[in-house]
Design an enzyme around this catalytic site. Structure first.
Site, mmCIF file in Angstrom:
data_model
loop_
_atom_site.group_PDB
_atom_site.id
_atom_site.type_symbol
_atom_site.label_atom_id
_atom_site.label_comp_id
_atom_site.label_asym_id
_atom_site.label_seq_id
_atom_site.Cartn_x
_atom_site.Cartn_y
_atom_site.Cartn_z
ATOM 1 N N HIS A 57 0.833 -1.192 0.000
ATOM 2 C CA HIS A 57 0.000 0.000 0.000
ATOM 3 C C HIS A 57 0.873 1.250 0.000
ATOM 4 C CE1 HIS A 57 0.993 -0.192 4.229
ATOM 5 N NE2 HIS A 57 0.184 -1.199 4.469
HETATM 6 P P1 TYD Z 1 -2.526 -3.924 7.337
HETATM 7 O O1 TYD Z 1 -2.554 -2.483 6.965
HETATM 8 O O2 TYD Z 1 -3.065 -4.908 6.347
HETATM 9 O O3 TYD Z 1 -1.088 -4.361 7.788
HETATM 10 P P2 TYD Z 1 0.310 -4.152 7.024
HETATM 11 O O4 TYD Z 1 1.071 -3.186 7.852
HETATM 12 O O5 TYD Z 1 0.940 -5.461 6.921
HETATM 13 O O6 TYD Z 1 -0.010 -3.529 5.713
HETATM 14 O O7 TYD Z 1 -3.320 -4.062 8.702
HETATM 15 C C1 TYD Z 1 -3.765 -5.313 9.203
HETATM 16 C C2 TYD Z 1 -5.039 -5.066 10.007
HETATM 17 O O8 TYD Z 1 -4.774 -4.227 11.133
HETATM 18 C C3 TYD Z 1 -6.106 -4.374 9.197
HETATM 19 O O9 TYD Z 1 -7.351 -4.950 9.536
HETATM 20 C C4 TYD Z 1 -6.073 -2.945 9.664
HETATM 21 C C5 TYD Z 1 -5.584 -3.073 11.090
HETATM 22 N N1 TYD Z 1 -4.751 -1.922 11.528
HETATM 23 C C6 TYD Z 1 -5.256 -1.041 12.470
HETATM 24 O O10 TYD Z 1 -6.393 -1.192 12.967
HETATM 25 N N2 TYD Z 1 -4.475 -0.012 12.879
HETATM 26 C C7 TYD Z 1 -3.234 0.190 12.372
HETATM 27 O O11 TYD Z 1 -2.529 1.153 12.781
HETATM 28 C C8 TYD Z 1 -2.723 -0.705 11.372
HETATM 29 C C9 TYD Z 1 -1.364 -0.520 10.763
HETATM 30 C C10 TYD Z 1 -3.523 -1.749 10.985
#
Ligand code: TYD
Length: 144
Positions: A57
């Site tokens: 992302h």
């Molecule tokens: P995601 O953004 O997919 O993780 P990565 O850092 O690997 O891209 O986040 C995983 C899950 O956690 C998703 O359901 C969103 C949640 N999340 C939060 O609630 N708060 C946060 O600060 C972050 C980074 C993720």
């Protein structure tokens, strides 16, 4: 080599001071001092298998600093213009600063990897761009 860069140019590795003595080490990361933003959010990623790709992302607003406080991982950065670069994180005293509007993928996690992520903004799912084509379009628009 990069062609013409956008935000990717401001990506940098940060070396934190390691306050080591015979008791061990202590690294301090202060917002606006050791990282170039006020820290509003901290999260950490662990227990990801080595074949897992996380992230994938870009963020409209949030800047990050990533530190492998244990183990190691890799971060692939894409700029939406066809350039990419891979950083290896493997030291608790080294951080990777990632500005907003940069595509990032985290992968190659070692079994003991704990990836600490410091963020400049509170969580807001609506500022995450999770489709690469959408990100590419936004980059192109920003350069017009
Ligand atoms: P995601 O953004 O997919 O993780 P990565 O850092 O690997 O891209 O986040 C995983 C899950 O956690 C998703 O359901 C969103 C949640 N999340 C939060 O609630 N708060 C946060 O600060 C972050 C980074 C993720």
């Amino acid at each position: 080599m990069y062609k013409k860069m956008n935000n990717v140019e401001s990506i940098k590795m940060l070396e934190f001071v390691e306050n080591g003595d015979d008791r061990g080490n202590l690294v301090v990361i202060e917002g606006d001092r050791d990282v170039p933003f006020e820290i509003k959010r901290v999260f950490y990623i662990y227990g990801s298998d080595t074949d897992i790709v996380r992230g994938s992302h870009a963020n409209l607003k949030t800047e990050f600093v990533l530190v492998n406080v244990a183990g190691k991982s890799k971060v692939k950065i894409k700029d939406g213009l066809g350039n990419e670069i891979i950083y290896s994180l493997n030291r608790p005293k080294t951080g990777l600063y990632i500005p907003k509007m940069v595509w990032k993928e985290m992968y190659g996690f070692s079994e003991d990897s704990v990836l600490l992520c410091l963020a400049s903004e509170h969580y807001d799912a609506s500022e995450y761009i999770r489709e690469y084509e959408v990100y590419e379009e936004l980059v192109k628009k920003q350069r017009m």
